[in-house]
Design an enzyme around this catalytic site. Sequence first.
Site, mmCIF file in Angstrom:
data_model
loop_
_atom_site.group_PDB
_atom_site.id
_atom_site.type_symbol
_atom_site.label_atom_id
_atom_site.label_comp_id
_atom_site.label_asym_id
_atom_site.label_seq_id
_atom_site.Cartn_x
_atom_site.Cartn_y
_atom_site.Cartn_z
ATOM 1 N N GLU A 123 74.466 26.928 68.560
ATOM 2 C CA GLU A 123 74.884 27.256 67.193
ATOM 3 C C GLU A 123 74.004 26.521 66.196
ATOM 4 O OE1 GLU A 123 79.220 27.584 65.432
ATOM 5 O OE2 GLU A 123 78.556 25.523 65.328
ATOM 6 N N TYR A 145 74.149 31.334 59.032
ATOM 7 C CA TYR A 145 74.768 30.942 60.304
ATOM 8 C C TYR A 145 74.140 31.783 61.407
ATOM 9 C CZ TYR A 145 78.180 30.501 64.043
ATOM 10 O OH TYR A 145 78.776 30.261 65.257
#
Length: 390
Positions: A197, A109
């Site tokens: 993101e 992530y």
Amino acid sequence: MNVHEYQAKNILDSFGLPILKGAVAYTAEEAEQAAAEIANELWVVKAQIHAGGRGKAGGVILARSVAEVKAAAEKLLNKVLVTHQTGPEGQNINRIFIEEGCNIKREFYISLVLNRAERRLCIVASTEGGVDIEEVAKNTPKKIIKEGIDPVLGVMPYQGRKLAFALGLPTKTHNAFCSILKGLYDAANELDTDMIEINPFVLTADDELVALDAKVSFDDNALYRHPEIEALRDEAEEDPAELEAKKHDLNYVKLDGTIGCMVNGAGLAMATMDIVKLHGASPANFLDVGGGATKEKVEAAFKIILSDKNVKAVLINIFGGIMRCDIIAEGIIAAAKEIKLNVPMVVRLQGTNHELGKKILAESGLAVITADDLDDAAHKVVEASSKAAA
Ligand code: GDP
Ligand code: MN
């Protein structure tokens, strides 16, 4: 403003991020054609909606032939996809993204967000990619790594190495990883993003780094500087009430409570939401009609509030400074003439021409409950809404 994954990837591509080959498609035929040009063994067909959680909801399909791509496209297009981020009504899939598939070794992530407390952009990374990052943050906060970026220095090589080691990336990818962080930071600065993101950011079986998903949201207040970004807006993904509000230059955010609120001034709107909560109900919206609202604007605002089926009572809380209370009253009456007002309405008017405003409302024949101060108004509207619901 949010954009679709394929648009976000296009943008990040121009900042040097590693993206796989892909194309957007609106029909199964387009998907089939694109597939033949993109890859020859493995494809991924992805629903393009402005919400995450598509993978778990069946919105990401792996295909092993052009025929399978076409079948996946037919399965997704013009269907409603319900993910944990869309709410129960889901979101219609109008476009899909056909991408070259890859063999994933590990999923990470990475995101870039503004840390307001530190007044700088911050890289957030985790070895636990692909899954819900909120869960990771809640259950295993130690697995979330944060690195603030000094706005004078930009991303420093030592920061890239620190993160690369923390994620356990192979040494030979470290330089590429540092360039990726720099690309993210440049994109954020140049395009005024609120958030970028990448989840998952992957290490492939061949030890290549790839941004497999991308979500970028832009600061609405800076969009005037980026007409090319504004042009990417997909109105089908936006709340119709919020779109309508934007047309009338109203600051409106839909919420999930039952008390419709019409207020002037953002501070007063926040205070109104708080006091509604304090009295045991929840606001159906945040709405600031602004300082110099016209009758037409008030009318539009009132219609937007009443178009929300969850609204059980309306609270109008106006402090007339620049705004005149009689204008507000006229706007409310004009709107109420067009749409039947079938929920109780509590009005608190103070300031410029408030007596006149109250008089206009009292003589209008509308069922108005008047209140003198904010506490009284909140109490009355919550009471009226629970009676209406009973
Ligand atoms: P989201 O669920 O909406 O966040 O959609 P993502 O783009 O993150 O895709 C969900 C999952 O699909 C990823 O975490 C991957 O596990 C999987 N996935 C996406 N692309 C590929 C691919 O090229 N190959 C493989 N094997 N899996 C993929
Ligand atoms: Mn994802």
